[in-house]
Design a protein around this motif. Sequence first.
Motif, PDB file in Angstrom:
ATOM      1  N   GLU A 124       2.948 -41.941  11.968  1.00  0.00           N
ATOM      2  CA  GLU A 124       2.083 -43.039  12.403  1.00  0.00           C
ATOM      3  C   GLU A 124       2.534 -43.599  13.749  1.00  0.00           C
ATOM      4  OE1 GLU A 124       1.645 -45.887   9.243  1.00  0.00           O
ATOM      5  OE2 GLU A 124       0.992 -44.380   7.802  1.00  0.00           O
ATOM      6  N   VAL A 125       2.925 -42.708  14.654  1.00  0.00           N
ATOM      7  CA  VAL A 125       3.491 -43.163  15.919  1.00  0.00           C
ATOM      8  C   VAL A 125       2.464 -43.875  16.806  1.00  0.00           C
ATOM      9  CG1 VAL A 125       5.296 -41.410  15.909  1.00  0.00           C
ATOM     10  CG2 VAL A 125       3.135 -40.940  17.084  1.00  0.00           C
ATOM     11  N   TYR A 126       1.172 -43.653  16.552  1.00  0.00           N
ATOM     12  CA  TYR A 126       0.134 -44.313  17.347  1.00  0.00           C
ATOM     13  C   TYR A 126      -0.468 -45.504  16.605  1.00  0.00           C
ATOM     14  CZ  TYR A 126       0.494 -40.035  20.087  1.00  0.00           C
ATOM     15  OH  TYR A 126       0.964 -39.004  20.849  1.00  0.00           O
ATOM     16  N   ASP A 127       0.272 -46.079  15.673  1.00  0.00           N
ATOM     17  CA  ASP A 127      -0.298 -47.142  14.839  1.00  0.00           C
ATOM     18  C   ASP A 127      -0.647 -48.404  15.623  1.00  0.00           C
ATOM     19  OD1 ASP A 127       2.302 -47.998  15.312  1.00  0.00           O
ATOM     20  OD2 ASP A 127       2.869 -48.191  13.216  1.00  0.00           O
ATOM     21  N   ALA A 128      -0.060 -48.590  16.800  1.00  0.00           N
ATOM     22  CA  ALA A 128      -0.376 -49.757  17.622  1.00  0.00           C
ATOM     23  C   ALA A 128      -1.563 -49.502  18.542  1.00  0.00           C
ATOM     24  CB  ALA A 128       0.831 -50.167  18.451  1.00  0.00           C
ATOM     25  N   LEU A 129      -2.146 -48.308  18.471  1.00  0.00           N
ATOM     26  CA  LEU A 129      -3.260 -47.934  19.341  1.00  0.00           C
ATOM     27  C   LEU A 129      -4.452 -47.526  18.481  1.00  0.00           C
ATOM     28  CD1 LEU A 129      -1.249 -45.866  21.961  1.00  0.00           C
ATOM     29  CD2 LEU A 129      -2.044 -48.224  22.180  1.00  0.00           C
ATOM     30  N   VAL A 130      -5.097 -48.506  17.883  1.00  0.00           N
ATOM     31  CA  VAL A 130      -6.252 -48.288  17.017  1.00  0.00           C
ATOM     32  C   VAL A 130      -7.396 -49.138  17.549  1.00  0.00           C
ATOM     33  CG1 VAL A 130      -7.147 -48.432  14.658  1.00  0.00           C
ATOM     34  CG2 VAL A 130      -4.745 -47.849  15.046  1.00  0.00           C
ATOM     35  N   PHE A 131      -8.590 -48.522  17.676  1.00  0.00           N
ATOM     36  CA  PHE A 131      -9.711 -49.174  18.345  1.00  0.00           C
ATOM     37  C   PHE A 131     -10.845 -49.479  17.361  1.00  0.00           C
ATOM     38  CE2 PHE A 131      -7.995 -45.798  21.272  1.00  0.00           C
ATOM     39  CZ  PHE A 131      -7.089 -46.635  21.907  1.00  0.00           C
ATOM     40  N   ASN A 132     -11.039 -50.759  17.108  1.00  0.00           N
ATOM     41  CA  ASN A 132     -12.156 -51.203  16.268  1.00  0.00           C
ATOM     42  C   ASN A 132     -12.160 -50.540  14.899  1.00  0.00           C
ATOM     43  OD1 ASN A 132     -13.154 -52.756  18.491  1.00  0.00           O
ATOM     44  ND2 ASN A 132     -14.052 -50.883  19.331  1.00  0.00           N
ATOM     45  N   LYS A 133     -10.995 -50.248  14.402  1.00  0.00           N
ATOM     46  CA  LYS A 133     -10.817 -49.642  13.086  1.00  0.00           C
ATOM     47  C   LYS A 133      -9.662 -50.336  12.388  1.00  0.00           C
ATOM     48  CE  LYS A 133     -13.470 -45.793  12.638  1.00  0.00           C
ATOM     49  NZ  LYS A 133     -14.162 -45.326  11.434  1.00  0.00           N
ATOM     50  N   GLU A 134      -9.560 -50.119  11.097  1.00  0.00           N
ATOM     51  CA  GLU A 134      -8.424 -50.605  10.332  1.00  0.00           C
ATOM     52  C   GLU A 134      -7.457 -49.449  10.099  1.00  0.00           C
ATOM     53  OE1 GLU A 134      -7.580 -53.084   6.183  1.00  0.00           O
ATOM     54  OE2 GLU A 134      -9.390 -51.875   6.378  1.00  0.00           O
ATOM     55  N   HIS A 135      -6.225 -49.634  10.550  1.00  0.00           N
ATOM     56  CA  HIS A 135      -5.217 -48.608  10.299  1.00  0.00           C
ATOM     57  C   HIS A 135      -4.648 -48.807   8.902  1.00  0.00           C
ATOM     58  CE1 HIS A 135      -1.943 -45.833  10.641  1.00  0.00           C
ATOM     59  NE2 HIS A 135      -1.042 -46.793  10.534  1.00  0.00           N
ATOM     60  N   ILE A 136      -4.867 -47.836   8.053  1.00  0.00           N
ATOM     61  CA  ILE A 136      -4.383 -47.895   6.674  1.00  0.00           C
ATOM     62  C   ILE A 136      -3.117 -47.057   6.555  1.00  0.00           C
ATOM     63  CG2 ILE A 136      -4.948 -47.474   4.248  1.00  0.00           C
ATOM     64  CD1 ILE A 136      -6.724 -49.545   5.572  1.00  0.00           C
ATOM     65  N   ARG A 137      -2.095 -47.645   5.954  1.00  0.00           N
ATOM     66  CA  ARG A 137      -0.855 -46.899   5.720  1.00  0.00           C
ATOM     67  C   ARG A 137      -0.914 -46.273   4.336  1.00  0.00           C
ATOM     68  NH1 ARG A 137       2.518 -47.784   9.704  1.00  0.00           N
ATOM     69  NH2 ARG A 137       2.335 -49.706  10.930  1.00  0.00           N
ATOM     70  N   ILE A 138      -0.764 -44.955   4.300  1.00  0.00           N
ATOM     71  CA  ILE A 138      -0.820 -44.275   3.012  1.00  0.00           C
ATOM     72  C   ILE A 138       0.290 -44.767   2.088  1.00  0.00           C
ATOM     73  CG2 ILE A 138       0.575 -42.281   3.777  1.00  0.00           C
ATOM     74  CD1 ILE A 138      -1.344 -40.525   2.053  1.00  0.00           C
ATOM     75  N   ALA A 139       1.425 -45.197   2.650  1.00  0.00           N
ATOM     76  CA  ALA A 139       2.531 -45.703   1.829  1.00  0.00           C
ATOM     77  C   ALA A 139       2.158 -46.988   1.119  1.00  0.00           C
ATOM     78  CB  ALA A 139       3.769 -45.922   2.687  1.00  0.00           C
ATOM     79  N   ALA A 140       1.107 -47.656   1.596  1.00  0.00           N
ATOM     80  CA  ALA A 140       0.725 -48.950   1.028  1.00  0.00           C
ATOM     81  C   ALA A 140      -0.316 -48.815  -0.083  1.00  0.00           C
ATOM     82  CB  ALA A 140       0.174 -49.853   2.127  1.00  0.00           C
ATOM     83  N   LEU A 141      -0.715 -47.600  -0.400  1.00  0.00           N
ATOM     84  CA  LEU A 141      -1.775 -47.388  -1.377  1.00  0.00           C
ATOM     85  C   LEU A 141      -1.192 -46.989  -2.732  1.00  0.00           C
ATOM     86  CD1 LEU A 141      -4.295 -45.408   0.862  1.00  0.00           C
ATOM     87  CD2 LEU A 141      -4.259 -47.852   0.369  1.00  0.00           C
ATOM     88  N   GLY A 142      -1.645 -47.684  -3.777  1.00  0.00           N
ATOM     89  CA  GLY A 142      -1.223 -47.334  -5.132  1.00  0.00           C
ATOM     90  C   GLY A 142       0.282 -47.277  -5.271  1.00  0.00           C
ATOM     91  N   ASN A 143       0.768 -46.180  -5.831  1.00  0.00           N
ATOM     92  CA  ASN A 143       2.213 -45.971  -6.020  1.00  0.00           C
ATOM     93  C   ASN A 143       2.794 -45.000  -4.990  1.00  0.00           C
ATOM     94  OD1 ASN A 143       2.365 -47.632  -8.386  1.00  0.00           O
ATOM     95  ND2 ASN A 143       1.402 -45.964  -9.544  1.00  0.00           N
ATOM     96  N   LEU A 144       2.068 -44.792  -3.881  1.00  0.00           N
ATOM     97  CA  LEU A 144       2.470 -43.751  -2.938  1.00  0.00           C
ATOM     98  C   LEU A 144       3.706 -44.119  -2.132  1.00  0.00           C
ATOM     99  CD1 LEU A 144      -1.030 -42.515  -1.732  1.00  0.00           C
ATOM    100  CD2 LEU A 144       0.471 -41.511  -3.471  1.00  0.00           C
ATOM    101  N   TRP A 145       4.075 -45.396  -2.094  1.00  0.00           N
ATOM    102  CA  TRP A 145       5.319 -45.796  -1.427  1.00  0.00           C
ATOM    103  C   TRP A 145       6.493 -44.961  -1.911  1.00  0.00           C
ATOM    104  CZ3 TRP A 145       7.635 -48.556   2.353  1.00  0.00           C
ATOM    105  CH2 TRP A 145       8.981 -48.893   2.191  1.00  0.00           C
TER     106      TRP A 145
END
Length: 442
Positions: A235-256
């Motif tokens: 997710e090295v480009y996580d600070a460069l997102v345009f008019n979208k929501e950046h979702i972290r897969i680690a934050a979903l369900g038990n995927l952490w």
Amino acid sequence: MAPASSPPRAFALSDKVKDEVHKQDVWTVFSPASGYVPEDSINLGQGFMNWAPPEYIQEAAKKSIEAIETNHYSIPKGRIRLRQAISKHYCEWISISFGLSSPSFKRTINPDTEIVVTSGANEGIYAFELAFLRDGDEVILFEPFFDQYICNTTFNGGVPVYVPLHPPAHSKHTSVKASEWKIDFDEVRAAITPKTKAIFVNTPHNPIGKVFDTEELLKIGKIAEEFNLIILADEVYDALVFNKEHIRIAALGNLWERTITIGSAGKSFSATGWRVGWAIGPQHLVQPTLAATTRIVFCTNSPLQEAVAVGLEKAPEHKFFEQQTAEYLERRKVFTAALDKVGLPYTMPDGSYFVLVDNSSIQIPDDFVIPDIVNQGRPRDWIVSWFIVQTAGVVCIPPSDFYSPKHIPIGEQFSRFAFCKDIDTIRAAGERLLALKPYIKK
């Protein structure tokens, strides 16, 4: 008198590096510094910026260099100030400001056991694979891929297995959205074998600019859970997102519990040469990665770790990320408007700073001279990208190098341009690209 010494014999190379020694890859050929490309070319090829990091971070770097303690070894996991800043940044700035729809992720990230600072994102990925891959383990990579994934995998005994992202059929004729590039999840399942160990997810994606949505990430996560795979989230480009929501897969369900997330100060703060990155995840994934990185580099650049910590700490008061995103949106607007004027369709990126331009309509004259270094059985995108730089004086990258041989036909219809340059440079590049108009056939 000492006897004359004989010349050294030819030493056998490691099987893992012998194919790399004389390899003429895109970075070797398509660079104004290579000697192949005209020196006055505008370089929209490799993804580095032509401006310095923000002044407040530069000042922090200077102060850190002037100190004594910060010029010496740091502990391998990284300086505590930076690890604390990373923890706060990920838990608050991303999760709250960008509204992650995942109550389960409202947790702290332990800076002592769940973060390791790495010498750039690439070294973090290498350390992860050194820690977890055994000989013959397979890694699922979505194409196009960041080319370093391949050697990171094979050097550590792994076997890359490729699954392509598919562009929409009409991309040859009209511009498309990055979200229209799709994964065939039947192809993902077909690629998995008993030897599969990990799956890589790059979002925002280089070079497509795709920002994976929640549904796509949950499908990947479900497969990872079903087959007990580790997820590496680049997710090295996580600070460069345009008019979208950046979702972290680690934050979903038990995927952490099965995900290690890679970040980059270089991409976030326009400091790619600083080589400061990080890996975040549960202790059972981070601690082996730390053990590996300790033996690769021991520790990362100490004074610049402190400067990056200041960068993260003070970003909110400077509104740095908001301003940076606005500036990149303007650069994207200027460059894509230039492509519209030239008449070349492209994929509009939702994140990162790359644009894939469809080159199918460019017809190269029969008398155009192609040097051997380019015309060695290369795919079409090599020839077209070379034609673009010689005709228009703008460097781009042929993305077929980011594909396995089986799927090169997908990549060779495109050329990759990086718009991480100042507005004046981008405008100048757009003017130069108008030289291609006589060669575009609809």
